[in-house]
Each structure stands twice: as structure tokens, then as C-alpha cells.
Design an enzyme around this catalytic site. Structure first.
Site, short mmCIF file in Angstrom:
data_model
loop_
_atom_site.label_atom_id
_atom_site.label_comp_id
_atom_site.label_asym_id
_atom_site.label_seq_id
_atom_site.Cartn_x
_atom_site.Cartn_y
_atom_site.Cartn_z
N CYS A 22 0.85 -1.20 0.00
CA CYS A 22 0.00 0.00 0.00
C CYS A 22 0.88 1.25 0.00
O CYS A 22 0.61 2.22 -0.71
CB CYS A 22 -0.91 0.03 1.23
N ASP A 431 23.43 0.30 27.18
CA ASP A 431 23.42 1.47 28.05
C ASP A 431 24.04 1.04 29.39
O ASP A 431 24.00 -0.13 29.75
CB ASP A 431 21.98 1.93 28.23
N ASP A 634 17.49 6.76 25.97
CA ASP A 634 17.84 5.68 25.04
C ASP A 634 16.85 5.55 23.89
O ASP A 634 17.06 4.74 22.98
CB ASP A 634 17.92 4.33 25.78
#
Length: 742
Positions: A22, A431, A634
Site C-alpha cells: 500500500c 546502556d 535511550d
């Protein structure tokens, strides 16, 4: 003299897109429209960016172009109104799809029961016809509409295959229901395939519902990020305080921030002081101290104090607005690739149709007696045996079992894409705070410099004084001592950036940095300085306690490593995966944590956008990157990564952006998640093999290739059975995942 027309660029929400094909259709239609220089569709957030000449084409005309092929644009003066309208349409679409799926399932169950066990019952065919009719042409009508759209653009996808096979099976079964004598007169039995048609529609609807549910959640993170900004703000204009909408704030306005309020825009503190939770920017749990001249940022949260600041960046210029924008762009840049089955269908559908037509033609010209009858039977058998039920089940069944297996092992999986990509990951970015570490400051060492007899007295005094302090580290000391103290505190004072002083039961206490105690004329030995330096090199913050000018204790506070972090890193490296650590913390702390966990590559003092840029750099080198984080800071990096993984005890925004969530804080779950991905992808590939092996063998037999050899012509009922067997094989193979060891 030529004049250069200035192009306008605008991003508008698109309605009606249900698959990657689409998005391609919308893009190609707009690009071919006069006056439009370029168009790029972002399927992930259902929007299109258009560069156009406003003198040659209007937004309304663009909308009309898309309306002609079943899509549309949301055109609103206010961007927030357009987004709200899009969300409203998406939720309505999801609700409608859910209703269709439920009702399709309700009607399909009795059709399957009748078709499998009571096919000889009187009027069974008529009952199945009545139940299947709404399943196909009401609840499943979008498949036929989309197939027609694809055909009008000379394309084919999964919808084409679904519409073709179910449509042919339904029409053939309807004919056999009303005119069974046509086949009886020719010595053949008029079988019906209503249950096959209904089951296909139901299962594909169920798969689309799961996909749509995941897609509607992708915008939750952006809504929560937007929600970090307050709606109203207190400003000082012409010497008077007034409350205005945050959209009306101008650069240069003086803004008052009180205890507990969110900061609305970026700026610089003019007067007052406080501690501000800036985990949005740094990921660090400690609040940052703010006083005159300090920078403050939109979306961060003021704690106990109050201050006035001057607005410098407002609206789309704030750091928060940039985070929102980059998260949105990063999500969009990873628009889901067209499903493998769609790609296969693009080739498979024309081939199957061609074989069916060729089969009919060959039978008509070379079939002898009953050539037309056998030709029709063979052509229908080809289409029925090529039915996409197993193909449609190949991925969703493996994914459903894989998702369930993940949940058993504390791995929450949002979509198929993440599991399909995770097995190819060769670089992982971690992290620090909340991922490798606990994510909160805690006392790690309490080193006494006095005899045992005095220690309880000093503990009680330290707790009483620190409970009055607003400094973020004070809470760690209070929690460590735990037991409430019943002592008298007097002359309490906080010295900004240094420490606190006060008298407890007429004993003068000083608590703070070593330099603060030195400035208060406390004798500090060289040995004590070395001891503090050694602790600091271990990424610990050291606080000294002095009573009546004598140091009685050293307290070190740190964000401690999780017990399994080092082992998890070692396992990842053993799998040949490169491990990186990024943190907003200082270089000394980053180096200490990296050394403790065995990570060679790390960066410190990185901002949210820097994390995203680092991942982009790795990707440009051909790496398949997974990002593991837990904070708002983050979110950009998580959105950019090929595979995004959030820690379950982190922020809601991180979990919304991420495609996987590790429900516990144990990082050892991460290697398990990657192993689950490998096993799930292997199962999907096996399923696709089983889905196609029946077609490879069955289609030539259905076409009548054995008829000249031994007179065997595959009955459509047997073709339906072969199709059902391939589906059973796929489901059974997927269920094997449940017993896999991770």
C-alpha cells in the site's frame, strides 16, 4: 528569463494503508502526479512527506488522487489536530478489524466441524454456504478489494493469493451445492471446500490483527514523550505573573518553575536553585544541581527547590522536540519490509494462474472424452492445492509459539520483525545505567575511623542530618542506615555543591566532600586522600563525615553492577558479538564499569542524539545492531537500532519504542533472546519448506501430469486434503519450538 519555482515540503498522515505494498502504491501515485517533485511514504507512522509546487497542485488534489485508489490524506491546519485525527482513524480501524476477526472465527468453527465430520448430513452444504458467505464477502471483503487494487496496478501480493484461492474454492463449492448433478452425470463426486475458504480468511485476519496491534503501539512512545511537556506555564510579562499555554511561550520570556513541576522549554536559570531530574538527557539517576547560569531542558522534572529561568529554545527547537522528531524518523526509516510471503506471492500467483489456465487449455485440446470436465476439475485442483493456508500460517504460527516461549523465559516480544532480525545481530550496544548497573545510587562502603562504641551515635546523627538534605545522594545514606533516629538537630545548613552542617545533641557535624571538610579546617591526612582517590577510581562517590572537627567515617556511594552483567557480556562475546557501552556518565565512571564487565569499547558523556549517531555509524559499516537500554535518553537509539531491547524495569517510553523487553533486570536473558530468535527463524524456514513442498509436488499432479502414464487424475477433494496436510505440518513443526532449550 526563467523563474525557479520554490517547492514546499509537507508531511501529512495517510489513511487506509494496511501493508508495505500500500505504501508503494501511495508513493508511486503521488510521484506520478503533476506538480509533485518527490514523495516518500513512512509506513511505520502512516505518513507521507511531499515536495510539491503549490502553484501546480493543491493538497486537496493530492487527496483526491489517493482517494481514487482507496487511500486518503488528513489535511488539518494544526499538526496536533492531524495527528489526533489519524490516531482516531487508526483506533477505529483496529476496533473494526478486531470485530471482523472475532465474528469470522465464530462462523468458521461450525463450518470446519461440518466440513470435516458431518459432510454427509442433509443440508450440510447449504448451512456451510450460509456461514461462509459473510466470512468471505463481509468480514474478508478487504482481501478482495486489495487484490483488485493490486491487479489494477499489475501487481500481486498475499491478498491476491487469498482472494483468488478462497474465491475459486467458494464459487466451485457453491456450484457443486446447487448443481451436483453436473458431476454425478459424469461419474464424479461434487466436493465442496467451504471450510478451507473460511479457515484461510480467519487465519489471515488473525495475523493482520496481531500486526495492527503492534503497529498501533508504535505511536505510544511518541505520545508519552509529547506528554513530558506541560500544557501550561507560569511566565512573568510586564512585571506580572500569568499562566499561558506552552505553545504561546516566546524566546526571552521569564518562566517560574516551582517544586515538582516539569520544565516546559529550554533555557538558562536566572535566579533560585534546585535539583532537576535530567534522566531524559543523561540516563543518570542522580538529579543535577541547578543555580544561576545553569542550562535547563524541556521535559526534565524539577524536584524540591524553585527558580526562574529565561526561555531560549521553544516549540520545535527544544531538545525534547528534537528527540521526538528523531524517534519518529528513526522508526519510519525502518518501515517494515514487505513480507516474504508477499514477495513470493508476487511471483507465485501469476505462475499458479498460468498453470491453471494452461492445464485447462491442454485438457480441452488433448483430453479426449470429457476433456472440458476433466480440464475444469484439474484447473480447480491446481488452484485449491496452491491455496495459501500453509503459507499464511508459516510465519504467524512459529511467531505465536516463539512469543509464548519468550514469555516463559521473561522475554516480551512485540513483533515478528525483531525476532527475524535478532539472529543476525553481530554488534550489541549496552546502556550503562539501569542496564549493566542497578540504576540507583547505593552505599557500597562505610569505612569507620572511630571505635565501635561511638559508631551507633554517629549513624543516628548522619541519618538525622541527611534526612533534612535535598541532595540526591542523601537518600542513599538514609536508606542504608534505615532505622529512624531519635536525636535533636539544630543549626542545620546546606552548603550548595559541597555538603551539609548541623549540630546533633550539641556535637557539630560536617558531611560532604573532602575539599568541603578541608575548607572547614578539618585535618585531612595524606593517607585519607589516597584512600578517597582509590575509591573514586572505582567509579564511587566518596563522602566524609566529621564530628567536632574529627573525621569519623568515609562513605562511598555508587550505582553498583548487576550480579550477572559481566557473565552476560562474556557470553555475548563468546557468540562472536561485538559489545559496546554508551553512557551519559563521566569518563572515569564509564572506564571503571567497562573494566569490571570486560567491555573494551565504550563512550562516556554521550547525549541521546550521540547514541543514535553511534548506532547509525555501526550500521553504515554493515553491522546488524541491537540496542539495549532502559531510559528515555535511550529512545532515539532504540528506534534507530535494527533490534531494540528494553529492560523491563526501565521507563515506559523505552519499552514502547523497543520491539523486545527483558521483563526482569537480569541481563543473562539477553543471550537467551538471541538464541530464541535463531530457533524461531529456523522454524519459519522449515515451515515455508513444508508449505511449498506440497505445491511443488502437488501442482503438477493436480494439473494431470500422471494421467497419460497411469490414468490418475487428482480429485479436488484430495487436493484440499493435501493443502490441509501442509497446514497441519506447519502447525506441528511450530509447536516443536515449545520444547526447545534456550
Amino acid at each position: 528569463m526563467e523563474t525557479t519555482t520554490e517547492l514546499h515540503k509537507i508531511t501529512l498522515p495517510v489513511t487506509g494503508m494496511s501493508c508495505a505494498a500500500c505504501a508503494v502504491s501511495v508513493e508511486s501515485m503521488l510521484k506520478s502526479t503533476a506538480g509533485i517533485e518527490n514523495a516518500g511514504v513512512n509506513y511505520a507512522n502512516q505518513s507521507v512527506s511531499v515536495s510539491y509546487d503549490p502553484g501546480a497542485v493543491t493538497l486537496q488534489q493530492m487527496d483526491e488522487v489517493l482517494q481514487g485508489i482507496g487511500y486518503g490524506l488528513i489535511i488539518e491546519d494544526d499538526e496536533d489536530d492531524a495527528v489526533a485525527e489519524q490516531e482516531k482513524i487508526q483506533h477505529a480501524h483496529y476496533a473494526a478489524l478486531k470485530t471482523k476477526t472475532i465474528w469470522a472465527g465464530v462462523l468458521t468453527v461450525p463450518v470446519v466441524i461440518l466440513g470435516m465430520f458431518f459432510m454427509e448430513m442433509r443440508f450440510a452444504n447449504y448451512v456451510m454456504l450460509a456461514l461462509t458467505l459473510p466470512v468471505l464477502f463481509f468480514f474478508g471483503r478487504d482481501f478482495f478489494v486489495n487484490a483488485w487494487k493490486q491487479a489494477s496496478h499489475r501487481k500481486a501480493n498475499m491478498d491476491t493469493l487469498v482472494a483468488l484461492s478462497t474465491g475459486v474454492a467458494f464459487l466451485f463449492s457453491t456450484f457443486n451445492t446447487f448443481y451436483p448433478q453436473f458431476w454425478h452425470e459424469r461419474g464424479l463426486h461434487p466436493h465442496v471446500y467451504f471450510e478451507a475458504a473460511a479457515v484461510i480468511i480467519f487465519f489471515i485476519l488473525l495475523g493482520k490483527l496481531m500486526e495492527e496491534r503492534a503497529k498501533t503501539k508504535t505511536s505510544d512512545a511518541l505520545k508519552k514523550l509529547i506528554g513530558l511537556q506541560p500544557k501550561t506555564v507560569h511566565v512573568i510579562r510586564n512585571g506580572a505573573e500569568s499562566e499561558i499555554n506552552v505553545k504561546e511561550v516566546l524566546a526571552g520570556d521569564e518562566i517560574i518553575i516551582r517544586s515538582g513541576e516539569k520544565i516546559p522549554v529550554d533555557g538558562k536559570v536566572l535566579s533560585g536553585s534546585s535539583f532537576v531530574d535530567e534522566s531524559l538527557m543523561t540516563g543518570e539517576p542522580l538529579a543535577a544541581e541547578k543555580s544561576a547560569g545553569s542550562q535547563v531542558f524541556a521535559g526534565t522534572i524539577n524536584q524540591n527547590g524553585s527558580f526562574t529561568f529565561r526561555a531560549e529554545k521553544v516549540g520545535k527547537q527544544t531538545v525534547l522536540a528534537q528527540i521526538i522528531k528523531t524517534v519518529q524518523e528513526a522508526q519510519g526509516s525502518k518501515a517494515p519490509v514487505q513480507k516474504l510471503v508477499d514477495k513470493i506471492a508476487g511471483i507465485f500467483v501469476p505462475v499458479v494462474i498460468g498453470i491453471a489456465i494452461l492445464t485447462l487449455i491442454v485438457w480441452i485440446f488433448a483430453g479426449g472424452d470429457n476433456a472440458l470436465t476433466h480440464g475444469i476439475m484439474a484447473a480447480v485442483s491446481v488452484l485449491v492445492i496452491a491455496c495459501p493456508c500453509a503459507l499464511g500460517l508459516a510465519t504467524p504460527t512459529a511467531m505465536m509459539v516463539g512469543v509464548g516461549k519468550g514469555a516463559e523465559n521473561n522475554i516480551l516480544i512485540r513483533d515478528a520483525e525483531s525476532l527475524e532480525k535478532a539472529f543476525r545481530v553481530n554488534a550489541i550496544v549496552l546502556d550503562k545505567t539501569g542496564t549493566l548497573t542497578q540504576g540507583r545510587p547505593a552505599v557500597t562502603d562505610w569505612i569507620w575511623k572511630v571505635e565501635n562504641t561511638d559508631q551507633q551515635k554517629h549513624l543516628a546523627a548522619a541519618r538525622a542530618l541527611e534526612s533534612r538534605s535535598e541532595h540526591p545522594l542523601a537518600a542513599a545514606i538514609v536508606q542504608y542506615i534505615n532505622a529512624p533516629s531519635n536525636v535533636n538537630v539544630s543549626r542545620f545548613a546546606s552548603v550548595t555543591g559541597s555538603g551539609i552542617r548541623g549540630a546533633v545533641d550539641n556535637v557539630e557535624y560536617l558531611i560532604g566532600t573532602l575539599s568541603f571538610l578541608k575548607s572547614e579546617n578539618v585535618d585531612v591526612s595524606d593517607g585519607l586522600v589516597r584512600e578517597v582517590r582509590n575509591l573514586s577510581e572505582q567509579a564511587k562517590t566518596v563522602i566524609a563525615i566529621a564530628a567536632d572537627q574529627q573525621i569519623v567515617a568515609l562513605v562511598s556511594i555508587a550505582d553498583a553492577l548487576k550480579p550477572t552483567s559481566s557473565e552476560a557480556v562474556a557470553q555475548l562475546k563468546k557468540q562472536g558479538i561485538e559489545v559496546y557501552m554508551l553512557t551519559g556518565d563521566n569518563l572515569q565512571t564509564a572506564a571503571a564499569v567497562a573494566k569490571q564487565t570486560g567491555i573494551e569499547s565504550y563512550r562516556a558523556e554521550v547525549k541521546p542524539a550521540d547514541k543514535m549517531q553511534f548506532i547509525s555509524e555501526l550500521q553504515s559499516k554493515g553491522k546488524v545492531v541491537a540496542m539495549v537500554g532502559d531510559g528515555i535518553n535511550d529512545s532515539q537509539a532504540l528506534a534507530q537500532a535494527d533490534v531494540s531491547i528494553a529492560m523491563g524495569k526501565g521507563s515506559d517510553i523505552a519499552m514502547d519504542v523497543a520491539k523486545m523487553t527483558l521483563i526482569t533486570s537480569d541481563l543473562m536473558i539477553l543471550p537467551k533472546a538471541l538464541k530464541l530468535s535463531r530457533k524461531t527463524v529456523a522454524t519459519i524456514r522449515q515451515n515455508l519448506f513444508w508449505a511449498f513442498i506440497y505445491n511443488v509436488i502437488g501442482i503438477p499432479i493436480a494439473a494431470g501430469i500422471l494421467y497419460p502414464i497411469n490414468g490418475f487424475l487428482l480429485d479436488p477433494m484430495l487436493a484440499g486434503g493435501a493443502m490441509a496436510l501442509s497446514s497441519v505440518s506447519v502447525v506441528m513443526n511450530s509447536l516443536r519450538l515449545k520444547s526447545a532449550r534456550l
